[in-house]
Design an enzyme around this catalytic site. Structure first.
Site, short mmCIF file in Angstrom:
data_model
loop_
_atom_site.label_atom_id
_atom_site.label_comp_id
_atom_site.label_asym_id
_atom_site.label_seq_id
_atom_site.Cartn_x
_atom_site.Cartn_y
_atom_site.Cartn_z
N GLU A 110 -12.33 3.07 4.53
CA GLU A 110 -11.30 3.30 5.60
C GLU A 110 -11.28 4.99 5.83
O GLU A 110 -10.57 5.70 5.57
CB GLU A 110 -10.02 2.78 5.32
N HIS A 170 -4.87 8.54 -0.16
CA HIS A 170 -3.61 8.86 -0.46
C HIS A 170 -3.29 9.34 -1.83
O HIS A 170 -2.47 10.13 -2.20
CB HIS A 170 -2.63 7.55 -0.27
N ASP A 202 -5.18 3.44 -2.41
CA ASP A 202 -6.24 4.10 -1.59
C ASP A 202 -6.56 5.59 -2.03
O ASP A 202 -5.60 6.23 -2.25
CB ASP A 202 -5.35 4.35 -0.14
N ARG A 216 -10.44 12.47 4.38
CA ARG A 216 -10.54 11.02 5.00
C ARG A 216 -11.99 10.85 5.66
O ARG A 216 -11.83 10.19 6.68
CB ARG A 216 -9.38 11.05 5.91
N GLU A 275 0.84 -1.09 0.06
CA GLU A 275 0.11 0.02 0.05
C GLU A 275 1.17 1.23 0.04
O GLU A 275 1.62 1.70 0.86
CB GLU A 275 -0.98 0.15 1.32
C1 LER Z 1 -2.72 4.24 6.57
O1 LER Z 1 -2.79 5.55 6.18
C2 LER Z 1 -3.56 3.41 5.68
O2 LER Z 1 -4.06 3.90 4.62
C3 LER Z 1 -3.84 1.99 6.11
O3 LER Z 1 -4.43 1.18 4.99
C4 LER Z 1 -2.66 1.47 6.28
O4 LER Z 1 -2.30 0.86 7.43
MN MN Z 2 -5.47 2.68 3.22
#
Ligand code: LER
Ligand code: MN
Length: 271
Positions: free
Chosen positions: A248, A190, A187, A219, A154
């Site tokens: 998440e 990110h 993700d 987020r 990731e």
């Molecule tokens: C951390 O920011 C993240 O995106 C998680 O998926 C990794 O632990």
């Molecule tokens: Mn993540």
């Protein structure tokens, strides 16, 4: 593409209830935090937790999607003990993932700043980190193969790690190691910080993309920020991605109202 949600975001404490709520809200997968499968006293697998997850999910429409990190140590630590404990825990989690039927284990090579010394002009910290990571991932991906699961690298944004911020960097590692059980994940939180062009980054990761995390630019749940999920989902569809996309993120309100609303919003963006 299947919607999933991290266990900790679902309402109530008991697994059975969480699964029932998620099914009712329109989710098909649940992502677990890794630490619950590791017995820190014996450093072995918490077999009773693995058995419990299997029992509750076997005949349930909501299936384990993934195991998210939760291992001790760090792969790119200068301290050998820290690396060995990370390898040992990741191996345990890969077997746990295989047993519960999850796709794989999310692995972040290192959080924060470098812990490997800069040996310039022999090699920079970054060069050493890449060498070391590939050496460690070769045997680890063989364990993944044996366990019937995948390592999911990731990339994180620059405020969380100095190493591997963009999908392309994870693609290069997967390519170099060349084991089919080494994959990567994307993700949206990110990517929104690091990628120049999210759909292009997704298209470039086609060969290795095996999981997705969903969060908006702030987020919070998708729909509460300014990330364009529609174009990202179109790119995922274009590359033939049919796997899980797991939430998440923070929930700005009551999960009982917000999670079903979010599933509807995401399906509209997929449409
Ligand atoms: C951390 O920011 C993240 O995106 C998680 O998926 C990794 O632990
Ligand atoms: Mn993540």
């Amino acid at each position: 593409m299947k919607l999933a949600c991290q266990e900790g975001m679902a309402p109530s404490g008991a697994l059975q209830e969480k699964l029932d709520y998620l099914a009712e809200y329109g989710y098909e997968g649940i992502e677990f935090w890794g630490a619950q499968f590791i017995d820190t006293d014996s450093s072995g697998m918490r077999k009773e937790r693995v058995a419990e997850v299997r029992r509750f999910t076997e005949n349930h429409p909501v299936k384990p999607s993934t195991i998210c990190a939760g291992y001790r140590g760090a792969l790119l630590d200068a301290n050998r003990h820290e690396r060995e404990i990370a390898i040992h825990d990741i191996e345990t989690l890969l077997y746990a993932a295989g047993e519960i039927g999850a796709v794989g284990v999310i692995v972040v090579p290192i959080f924060g700043s470098p812990r490997i010394p800069d040996l310039n002009p022999y090699a920079t910290a970054l060069e050493l980190e890449t060498e070391l990571l590939c050496r460690l991932l070769e045997p680890l991906s063989k364990v993944a193969e044996k366990a019937g699961s995948y390592i999911l690298l990731e990339p994180l944004n620059r405020y969380e790690t100095h190493y591997m911020n963009r999908l392309e960097q994870a693609v290069n590692i997967c390519h170099r190691v060349g084991n089919p059980n080494l994959k990567l994940m994307a993700d949206f939180f990110h990517m929104n910080i690091e990628e120049r062009d999210i759909p292009a980054a997704i298209r470039g990761a086609k060969e290795y993309l095996a999981h997705v995390h969903l969060a908006d630019s702030n987020r919070l749940l998708p729909g509460y920020g300014h990330t364009d999920f529609r174009s990202g989902f179109a790119a995922l569809r274009e590359i033939g991605y049919t796997g899980y996309m797991a939430l998440e993120c923070g929930i700005p309100g009551d999960p009982r109202e917000e999670l079903p609303k979010c599933a509807q919003y995401l399906r509209a963006q997929m449409g």
